[in-house]
Design a protein around this motif. Sequence first.
Motif, short mmCIF file in Angstrom:
data_model
loop_
_atom_site.label_atom_id
_atom_site.label_comp_id
_atom_site.label_asym_id
_atom_site.label_seq_id
_atom_site.Cartn_x
_atom_site.Cartn_y
_atom_site.Cartn_z
N SER A 8 39.43 46.87 37.84
CA SER A 8 40.36 46.14 37.06
C SER A 8 40.16 44.63 36.89
O SER A 8 39.80 43.58 37.05
CB SER A 8 42.55 45.82 37.49
OG SER A 8 42.89 47.51 37.16
N ARG A 9 39.51 44.46 35.25
CA ARG A 9 39.52 43.21 34.56
C ARG A 9 40.62 41.50 35.67
O ARG A 9 40.00 41.15 35.97
CB ARG A 9 39.21 42.84 33.19
CG ARG A 9 37.85 44.48 32.84
CD ARG A 9 38.39 43.47 31.50
NE ARG A 9 37.67 42.23 30.63
CZ ARG A 9 37.69 41.99 29.55
NH1 ARG A 9 37.95 42.38 28.92
NH2 ARG A 9 37.98 41.04 28.99
N CYS A 10 41.71 42.20 35.10
CA CYS A 10 42.00 41.28 35.66
C CYS A 10 42.46 40.60 37.19
O CYS A 10 42.83 39.71 37.50
CB CYS A 10 44.16 41.44 35.36
SG CYS A 10 44.21 43.06 36.22
N VAL A 16 43.53 38.93 31.39
CA VAL A 16 44.37 39.92 30.15
C VAL A 16 45.02 40.45 31.01
O VAL A 16 45.73 41.65 29.89
CB VAL A 16 43.01 42.02 30.55
CG1 VAL A 16 41.90 40.57 29.45
CG2 VAL A 16 42.44 41.93 31.70
N ARG A 17 45.66 40.27 30.98
CA ARG A 17 47.25 40.67 31.69
C ARG A 17 47.98 40.77 30.40
O ARG A 17 48.11 39.54 29.68
CB ARG A 17 48.02 40.37 32.76
CG ARG A 17 47.45 40.55 33.95
CD ARG A 17 47.93 39.84 35.22
NE ARG A 17 49.53 39.21 34.89
CZ ARG A 17 50.05 39.23 36.04
NH1 ARG A 17 49.65 39.07 37.64
NH2 ARG A 17 51.65 39.12 35.92
N LEU A 41 36.79 46.32 33.57
CA LEU A 41 37.34 47.36 32.89
C LEU A 41 38.66 46.65 32.81
O LEU A 41 39.43 47.19 33.68
CB LEU A 41 37.12 48.83 32.22
CG LEU A 41 38.51 49.64 31.06
CD1 LEU A 41 37.40 49.41 29.75
CD2 LEU A 41 37.80 51.10 31.89
N CYS A 42 39.12 46.59 31.69
CA CYS A 42 41.21 46.08 31.07
C CYS A 42 41.36 47.39 30.53
O CYS A 42 41.12 47.78 29.42
CB CYS A 42 41.88 45.14 30.22
SG CYS A 42 43.56 45.54 30.94
N PRO A 43 41.99 48.90 30.58
CA PRO A 43 42.31 49.59 29.91
C PRO A 43 42.74 49.72 28.93
O PRO A 43 42.80 50.54 28.12
CB PRO A 43 42.82 51.01 30.99
CG PRO A 43 42.75 50.48 32.32
CD PRO A 43 42.03 48.88 32.42
N GLU A 44 44.08 48.89 28.85
CA GLU A 44 44.77 48.15 27.91
C GLU A 44 44.27 47.72 26.26
O GLU A 44 44.21 48.32 25.66
CB GLU A 44 46.49 48.14 27.76
CG GLU A 44 46.65 48.35 28.88
CD GLU A 44 48.31 48.11 29.51
OE1 GLU A 44 48.72 47.10 29.67
OE2 GLU A 44 48.24 48.29 30.83
N ARG A 53 50.69 40.80 24.85
CA ARG A 53 51.22 42.54 24.23
C ARG A 53 52.72 42.13 25.19
O ARG A 53 52.68 41.15 26.82
CB ARG A 53 50.20 42.82 24.59
CG ARG A 53 49.89 43.66 26.23
CD ARG A 53 49.49 44.61 26.11
NE ARG A 53 48.74 45.11 28.48
CZ ARG A 53 47.05 43.96 27.87
NH1 ARG A 53 47.04 42.81 27.63
NH2 ARG A 53 46.40 44.32 29.36
N LYS A 107 44.33 47.56 39.67
CA LYS A 107 46.21 46.38 39.40
C LYS A 107 47.00 47.38 39.90
O LYS A 107 47.33 48.37 39.22
CB LYS A 107 45.95 45.05 38.59
CG LYS A 107 47.57 44.50 38.72
CD LYS A 107 47.21 43.53 39.54
CE LYS A 107 48.11 42.65 39.33
NZ LYS A 107 49.37 43.08 40.45
N SER A 110 50.96 48.79 37.85
CA SER A 110 50.73 48.30 36.69
C SER A 110 51.04 49.52 35.86
O SER A 110 50.50 51.13 36.79
CB SER A 110 49.17 48.38 35.75
OG SER A 110 49.30 48.69 34.76
N SER A 112 49.65 51.29 33.62
CA SER A 112 47.94 51.91 33.23
C SER A 112 47.49 52.02 35.05
O SER A 112 46.96 53.09 35.14
CB SER A 112 47.04 50.33 32.35
OG SER A 112 47.53 50.96 31.19
N CYS A 113 47.49 50.45 35.71
CA CYS A 113 46.25 50.96 37.19
C CYS A 113 47.20 51.16 37.71
O CYS A 113 46.27 51.05 39.28
CB CYS A 113 45.78 49.54 36.90
SG CYS A 113 44.60 49.21 35.73
#
Length: 162
Positions: A8-10, A16-17, A41-44, A53, A107, A110, A112-113
């Motif tokens: 996860s990029r964060c 990117v959070r 990768l940050c999927p969002e 966001r 992460k 989340s 996503s994660c």
Amino acid sequence: MSAKVLVSRCLLGHRVRYDGGASGPYDQLAKWQDEGRVIALCPEVAGGLPTPRAAAEIPGGQGVDVLSGRAPVITTDGEDVTAAFVSGAEQALELVKQHGIRIAILKANSPSCGNRLTYDGSFSGTKVAGQGVTAALLSAAGVQVFNELELAEAAHALADIS
Ligand code: SF4
């Protein structure tokens, strides 16, 4: 060639959070970066969402239910962001296939994660057992998904396959 790890990029300090923040640093992740193992990768964000966001949760289900069309991903503003979440998960799966990845560090918590817990969709801070959308798709594809509190276990798993 060294086995790659999806991260996860964060967790790599990328801001990117949803709230514009990041996590880390994590020594284990820095080591894997030095070894050229990390695919970030940050999927969002990959799914097209901006940073910052609105926070999102999965009312009435988990990531697996989003993937099967039984539950949506909804923001605190009431926006349906299901398509972006599914797109991000599919991009993660593509990276996994492309690089032969069998281990991911995503992460915790989340939508996503999250690999063990997510929020329950009520925006009350209540966590429930289950996986986010990307974690669910990668798990179904046979990837071992760990979170940032499970880096030692992830390192053992990586050693086993390297
Ligand atoms: Fe992106 Fe996943 Fe981190 Fe959320 S938890 S900011 S989706 S990488």
